[in-house]
Write an enzyme that holds these catalytic residues in place. Sequence first.
Site, short mmCIF file in Angstrom:
data_model
loop_
_atom_site.label_atom_id
_atom_site.label_comp_id
_atom_site.label_asym_id
_atom_site.label_seq_id
_atom_site.Cartn_x
_atom_site.Cartn_y
_atom_site.Cartn_z
N LYS A 13 0.82 -1.29 -0.03
CA LYS A 13 -0.05 -0.19 -0.01
C LYS A 13 0.94 1.21 -0.10
CE LYS A 13 -2.26 -0.73 4.04
NZ LYS A 13 -1.77 -2.05 4.21
N ARG A 88 -9.30 1.36 8.36
CA ARG A 88 -9.23 -0.06 8.73
C ARG A 88 -10.07 -0.72 9.29
NH1 ARG A 88 -2.93 0.58 8.83
NH2 ARG A 88 -2.07 -1.26 9.15
N ARG A 127 11.62 -5.92 5.24
CA ARG A 127 11.23 -4.67 5.07
C ARG A 127 12.05 -3.65 5.71
NH1 ARG A 127 4.86 -3.11 5.18
NH2 ARG A 127 5.01 -3.00 7.39
N ARG A 160 11.12 -1.57 10.94
CA ARG A 160 10.08 -1.31 11.99
C ARG A 160 10.02 -1.86 12.93
NH1 ARG A 160 4.79 -0.09 8.16
NH2 ARG A 160 3.88 -1.09 10.30
N ARG A 171 -0.65 -8.39 13.92
CA ARG A 171 -1.20 -7.49 12.72
C ARG A 171 -2.03 -8.07 11.50
NH1 ARG A 171 3.93 -5.09 10.91
NH2 ARG A 171 2.74 -3.82 9.35
P1 AMP Z 1 0.96 0.76 8.94
O1 AMP Z 1 2.31 1.61 8.76
O2 AMP Z 1 -0.25 1.25 8.18
O3 AMP Z 1 1.10 -0.71 8.98
O4 AMP Z 1 0.63 1.01 10.69
C1 AMP Z 1 1.40 0.65 11.63
C2 AMP Z 1 0.42 0.61 12.82
O5 AMP Z 1 -0.15 2.03 13.20
C3 AMP Z 1 -0.70 -0.21 12.95
O6 AMP Z 1 -0.42 -1.78 12.99
C4 AMP Z 1 -1.74 0.16 13.91
O7 AMP Z 1 -1.30 0.09 15.22
C5 AMP Z 1 -1.62 1.89 13.58
N1 AMP Z 1 -2.41 2.28 12.55
C6 AMP Z 1 -2.42 2.66 11.34
N2 AMP Z 1 -3.24 3.05 10.70
C7 AMP Z 1 -4.23 2.70 11.47
C8 AMP Z 1 -5.69 2.95 11.43
N3 AMP Z 1 -6.32 3.23 10.38
N4 AMP Z 1 -6.45 2.66 12.59
C9 AMP Z 1 -5.95 2.02 13.55
N5 AMP Z 1 -4.52 1.91 13.73
C10 AMP Z 1 -3.94 2.30 12.72
#
Ligand code: AMP
Length: 220
Positions: A13, A88, A127, A160, A171
């Site tokens: 994404k 999400r 990653r 990360r 996740r």
């Molecule tokens: P990502 O970089 O999109 O994988 O997001 C990393 C982490 O941020 C996720 O595992 C969640 O803990 C939090 N997070 C990111 N976007 C959201 C969202 N839309 N709703 C809730 N938590 C989020």
Amino acid sequence: MFLVLLGAPGAGKGTQAAIIAQRLDLAHIASGDLFRQAVEKGTKLGQVVKDYMDKGLLVPDEVTIQVISERLNEPDCETGCVFDGFPRTVEQARALDEALASRGKAIDKAIYIEVAEEELLKRLGGRWICGGCQAPYHEITSPPKVAKICDKCGGKLQQRSDDTPETVRERLKVYFAQTTPVLDYYRRDSKLVEVEGKLGIEEVAEAIVDALETGSVAAK
Ligand code: AMP
């Protein structure tokens, strides 16, 4: 144009959102990046979200929706943006529709990048992300020109903290339980576009642009 990119962690994404935002001259709003920056800066928001992120859990909807609404008020979002990692949950998707409607706008398309679970696990392992500009890299599919240095800003690449095997499993579990219903939300609205995500980065980007140009949507 307002677009949503959907897909499991590791589906690509972030990479695709950056490409599409640049090609279509749209702002790129990545909820995960906004949260990581807050954690890094040690802000109040960062303190609230850190624990959820470390555990691979979703940040509560009200916090996430507030952060995105504030970001939407910035001038670069006026003509459109690509949402990456948001919404999400169905609750977030509804809130996004309301936030856009109150500004006289609406989501045009939600693009679902589909990748099989075993491929996701493989990808999440290799990653890397730039600590400066958040650009994403992968050891195998998109390595930096110089090891551990960002091609774009020269920043140092980091892994990360939520890409550990244990957190990755959590996740993915959270994704399948809480985020897959968002696909149906957009499918019902005839806005869902499905793209095969196992191809190369450029091919996936082409498939997305093609789908947007032809206006093809997934069957209800
Ligand atoms: P990502 O970089 O999109 O994988 O997001 C990393 C982490 O941020 C996720 O595992 C969640 O803990 C939090 N997070 C990111 N976007 C959201 C969202 N839309 N709703 C809730 N938590 C989020």
